[in-house]
Design an enzyme around this catalytic site. Structure first.
Site, PDB file in Angstrom:
ATOM      1  N   CYS A  83       8.069   8.592   7.956  1.00 21.00           N
ATOM      2  CA  CYS A  83       6.954   7.692   8.224  1.00 21.00           C
ATOM      3  C   CYS A  83       6.713   7.623   9.735  1.00 21.00           C
ATOM      4  O   CYS A  83       7.653   7.402  10.500  1.00 21.00           O
ATOM      5  CB  CYS A  83       7.297   6.318   7.656  1.00 21.00           C
ATOM      6  N   GLU A  84       5.477   7.813  10.142  1.00 17.83           N
ATOM      7  CA  GLU A  84       5.199   7.803  11.579  1.00 17.83           C
ATOM      8  C   GLU A  84       5.226   6.397  12.174  1.00 17.83           C
ATOM      9  O   GLU A  84       5.288   6.243  13.385  1.00 17.83           O
ATOM     10  CB  GLU A  84       3.862   8.466  11.884  1.00 17.83           C
ATOM     11  N   HIS A  85       5.198   5.369  11.331  1.00 17.33           N
ATOM     12  CA  HIS A  85       5.194   3.999  11.852  1.00 17.33           C
ATOM     13  C   HIS A  85       6.591   3.495  12.211  1.00 17.33           C
ATOM     14  O   HIS A  85       6.742   2.742  13.167  1.00 17.33           O
ATOM     15  CB  HIS A  85       4.554   3.045  10.830  1.00 17.33           C
ATOM     16  N   HIS A  86       7.596   3.881  11.418  1.00  9.44           N
ATOM     17  CA  HIS A  86       8.957   3.391  11.666  1.00  9.44           C
ATOM     18  C   HIS A  86       9.972   4.519  11.838  1.00  9.44           C
ATOM     19  O   HIS A  86      11.138   4.262  12.083  1.00  9.44           O
ATOM     20  CB  HIS A  86       9.418   2.495  10.506  1.00  9.44           C
ATOM     21  N   GLN A 124       1.621   8.817   3.945  1.00 13.43           N
ATOM     22  CA  GLN A 124       1.439   9.462   2.649  1.00 13.43           C
ATOM     23  C   GLN A 124      -0.021   9.819   2.382  1.00 13.43           C
ATOM     24  O   GLN A 124      -0.324  10.886   1.844  1.00 13.43           O
ATOM     25  CB  GLN A 124       1.969   8.535   1.551  1.00 13.43           C
ATOM     26  N   HIS A 152       9.283   4.541  -0.080  1.00 14.97           N
ATOM     27  CA  HIS A 152       9.280   4.441   1.379  1.00 14.97           C
ATOM     28  C   HIS A 152      10.444   3.576   1.840  1.00 14.97           C
ATOM     29  O   HIS A 152      10.523   2.398   1.487  1.00 14.97           O
ATOM     30  CB  HIS A 152       7.954   3.832   1.860  1.00 14.97           C
ATOM     31  N   CYS A 154      10.904   2.361   4.658  1.00 19.73           N
ATOM     32  CA  CYS A 154      10.455   1.251   5.501  1.00 19.73           C
ATOM     33  C   CYS A 154      10.145   0.023   4.655  1.00 19.73           C
ATOM     34  O   CYS A 154      10.243  -1.103   5.146  1.00 19.73           O
ATOM     35  CB  CYS A 154       9.258   1.648   6.365  1.00 19.73           C
TER      36      CYS A 154
END
Length: 194
Positions: A83-86, A124, A152, A154
């Site tokens: 995941c690019e956010h976390h 995703q 996920h 996260c």
């Protein structure tokens, strides 16, 4: 060995991960952590190696003229992504269908395309779109449909901490704009119609 795994890249990343360990309150010189920065550096380079690969070239490497014009499905393709956010993993299965219009590709190439896009920092939704667009643009079929089901970390490890949630995304083109064609695909992969 490609430039991604050069000693210079690994050494730079090692130094960052040593700093991260220190900032987290750990001692990077502690016995169990001495080699951790190098291990994490190599792992991250591997987990993001999709940036170095061309998914269209993969499909074109096994593109064959063929008159077959019925649905081709490759389902239950396992994937692991970040995941690019976390920068935490998300993982699951991808189901891909396309209806050829003069050209087919080797079945393993579909799985390789999934792997290439998964081995990038991702969301995703974008990954679903990228897989669909790559197949549509390279093979020019009558239609493509992609369904991604994922868990996920996260969501499971932090935030709402919902361990059993599954996220499903889909995208489609051409012949799959018809509900009947989508329904056929969903029945063949044993999922409720979207």
């Amino acid at each position: 060995m490609n430039d991604r795994f050069s000693e210079e890249n690994i050494d730079k990343l090692k130094e960052y991960y040593k700093s991260v360990l220190s900032l987290l309150g750990e001692d990077p010189q502690r016995e169990g952590l001495i080699k951790t920065p190098e291990r994490v550096a190599k792992a991250m380079l591997t987990l993001t190696s999709g940036y170095d690969m061309d998914p269209k070239a993969v499909l074109n490497s096994a593109k064959f003229k063929e008159d077959y014009s019925q649905m081709v499905i490759v389902k239950d393709i396992d994937f692991f992504s970040m995941c690019e956010h976390h920068m935490l993993p998300f993982y699951g299965k991808v189901h891909v269908a396309y209806i050829p219009s003069g050209y087919i590709t080797g079945l393993s190439k579909i799985a390789r395309v999934v792997n290439i896009f998964a081995k990038r920092l991702q969301v995703q939704e974008r990954m679903t779109l990228q897989i669909k667009e790559c197949i549509q643009e390279t093979l020019n079929p009558l239609g493509v449909m992609v369904v991604v089901e994922a868990k996920h970390m996260c969501m499971q490890m932090r935030g709402v901490e919902k361990q059993n949630s599954i996220t499903t995304t889909s995208d489609f083109t051409g012949a799959f704009n018809q509900a009947k064609t989508r329904e056929e695909f969903m029945n063949l992969i044993k999922m409720p119609a979207l």
